[in-house]
Write a protein that holds these residues in place. Structure first.
Motif, PDB file in Angstrom:
ATOM      1  N   SER A 223       0.837  -1.294   0.126  1.00 47.87           N
ATOM      2  CA  SER A 223       0.121   0.001  -0.169  1.00 47.87           C
ATOM      3  C   SER A 223       0.973   1.272   0.235  1.00 47.87           C
ATOM      4  O   SER A 223       0.586   2.071  -0.662  1.00 47.87           O
ATOM      5  N   ASN A 224       1.862   1.239   0.859  1.00 45.95           N
ATOM      6  CA  ASN A 224       2.940   2.386   0.790  1.00 45.95           C
ATOM      7  C   ASN A 224       3.755   2.493  -0.462  1.00 45.95           C
ATOM      8  O   ASN A 224       4.066   3.526  -0.817  1.00 45.95           O
ATOM      9  N   VAL A 225       4.140   1.418  -0.930  1.00 44.13           N
ATOM     10  CA  VAL A 225       5.029   1.512  -2.040  1.00 44.13           C
ATOM     11  C   VAL A 225       4.255   2.011  -3.276  1.00 44.13           C
ATOM     12  O   VAL A 225       4.868   2.736  -4.254  1.00 44.13           O
ATOM     13  N   LEU A 226       3.162   1.522  -3.522  1.00 44.30           N
ATOM     14  CA  LEU A 226       2.190   2.088  -4.661  1.00 44.30           C
ATOM     15  C   LEU A 226       2.101   3.327  -4.615  1.00 44.30           C
ATOM     16  O   LEU A 226       1.641   4.410  -5.705  1.00 44.30           O
ATOM     17  N   SER A 230       7.851   7.809  -7.793  1.00 45.45           N
ATOM     18  CA  SER A 230       8.706   7.460  -9.131  1.00 45.45           C
ATOM     19  C   SER A 230       8.996   5.986  -9.137  1.00 45.45           C
ATOM     20  O   SER A 230       8.505   5.177  -8.179  1.00 45.45           O
ATOM     21  N   ALA A 231       9.156   5.312 -10.459  1.00 38.94           N
ATOM     22  CA  ALA A 231       9.168   3.926 -10.598  1.00 38.94           C
ATOM     23  C   ALA A 231      10.521   3.446  -9.949  1.00 38.94           C
ATOM     24  O   ALA A 231      10.645   2.144  -9.457  1.00 38.94           O
ATOM     25  N   HIS A 232      11.484   4.371  -9.871  1.00 40.19           N
ATOM     26  CA  HIS A 232      12.729   3.930  -9.180  1.00 40.19           C
ATOM     27  C   HIS A 232      12.420   3.655  -7.621  1.00 40.19           C
ATOM     28  O   HIS A 232      13.227   2.742  -7.059  1.00 40.19           O
ATOM     29  N   GLY A 233      11.781   4.529  -7.155  1.00 38.73           N
ATOM     30  CA  GLY A 233      11.463   4.272  -5.467  1.00 38.73           C
ATOM     31  C   GLY A 233      10.593   2.683  -5.403  1.00 38.73           C
ATOM     32  O   GLY A 233      10.996   2.263  -4.577  1.00 38.73           O
ATOM     33  N   ALA A 237      12.266  -0.161  -3.174  1.00 39.66           N
ATOM     34  CA  ALA A 237      11.311  -0.612  -2.032  1.00 39.66           C
ATOM     35  C   ALA A 237      11.298  -2.096  -2.199  1.00 39.66           C
ATOM     36  O   ALA A 237      11.175  -2.881  -1.368  1.00 39.66           O
ATOM     37  N   LEU A 238      10.753  -2.611  -3.261  1.00 41.67           N
ATOM     38  CA  LEU A 238      10.354  -3.933  -3.748  1.00 41.67           C
ATOM     39  C   LEU A 238      11.645  -4.801  -3.494  1.00 41.67           C
ATOM     40  O   LEU A 238      11.612  -5.954  -3.208  1.00 41.67           O
ATOM     41  N   SER A 239      12.915  -4.331  -3.974  1.00 34.16           N
ATOM     42  CA  SER A 239      14.072  -5.136  -3.823  1.00 34.16           C
ATOM     43  C   SER A 239      14.484  -5.306  -2.554  1.00 34.16           C
ATOM     44  O   SER A 239      15.149  -6.462  -2.397  1.00 34.16           O
ATOM     45  N   THR A 240      14.114  -4.585  -1.597  1.00 33.54           N
ATOM     46  CA  THR A 240      14.319  -4.596  -0.086  1.00 33.54           C
ATOM     47  C   THR A 240      13.544  -6.094   0.439  1.00 33.54           C
ATOM     48  O   THR A 240      14.278  -6.799   1.172  1.00 33.54           O
TER      49      THR A 240
END
Length: 268
Positions: A223-226, A230-233, A237-240
């Motif tokens: 929910s927070n990532v979406l 920016s797509a980079h952000g 975040a997902l790579s974490t």
């Protein structure tokens, strides 16, 4: 002697995963390779975590604990199977079987609890980055791991104590390569209502609690990532949590694959 008279048997016969000798040889080599990879891989993770000062963070602390649990979990079942194959034996004593059940329950549940703690760590790092160091203090990390160990030990002790109260008669053939709680439970010739009830209630609670925590943590994370601009952000975040999600999928996928099939698979 009292134990022998109560159970009716002194050992179980582990029939393994296949009744054919050629397949057993292939499985022996496969399990030996998997066990060595598990030992070496997890040992290197623990070593790297403890030797590198830059890895003294909550994430690596939990990862090192998870690696130790994985080493112990695989060591509960696989070595006995390998030794039996070398000796040409399929037997396991009653006491060894109950001990194997106890530690099997501990470490499989410890995996689940540690994965849920790591999910909470990911949630804190992604959703509360400015307060991360304040929230994930060393004392809290140790407390979370200690609570996981205590709860899983108590859970395993409850199941094992109930298991040793059962009577086992002439049928001692286990269609598995280790003493799992469910196959052994089906061998009992006494009433297993209490055991089944505890498995359904307490066992279900212990299984669903960490799983629910993981789902809730990732619900907040996504929910927070979406909401990131920016797509980079989003990718960062997902790579974490990508590796953690992979482990969670493999862990719960394996459990569903083994235990969520028709009970006739354990029939004897």
């Amino acid at each position: 002697m009292g134990r022998d008279n109560q159970t009716g048997i002194t050992e179980f016969i582990l029939l393994g995963l296949s009744g054919q000798s050629e397949q057993e040889k292939v499985l022996f080599g496969l399990f030996l390779w998997m066990y060595l990879v598990t030992l070496i891989g997890n040992f290197l993770i623990v070593l790297a975590t403890n030797c590198d000062s830059h890895r003294q963070t909550p994430m690596y602390f939990f990862l090192a604990n998870l690696s130790c649990v994985d080493i112990c979990f695989s060591s509960v079942t696989i070595p006995k199977m390998l030794v039996n194959h070398i000796l040409g034996s399929k037997s396991i004593s009653y006491m060894e079987c109950m001990t194997q059940i106890y530690f099997f329950i501990i470490f499989i549940n410890m995996d689940g609890f540690l994965l849920s703690v790591m999910a909470y760590d990911d949630y804190t790092a992604i959703c509360c980055p400015l307060h991360y160091t304040m929230i994930m203090r060393p004392k809290l990390c140790v407390l979370l791991v200690a609570a996981s160990r205590v709860s899983t030990n108590l859970h395993a002790l409850l199941h094992t104590l109930l298991m040793v109260q059962l009577t086992f008669c002439s049928n001692n053939a286990v269609y598995h390569f280790f003493c799992g709680p469910y196959p052994i439970l089906k061998l009992s010739c006494s009433n297993t209502f209490i055991n089944d009830l505890v498995v359904f209630t307490v066992g279900g609670l212990v299984f669903m609690t960490p799983f629910t925590c993981i789902i809730i943590s990732y619900d907040y994370i996504f929910s927070n990532v979406l909401k990131l601009p920016s797509a980079h952000g989003i990718r960062k975040a997902l790579s974490t949590c990508r590796s953690h999600l992979t482990v969670v999928s493999l862990f719960y996928g394996a459990i569903l694959g083994v235990y969520m099939h028709p009970s006739s698979s354990y029939s004897v």
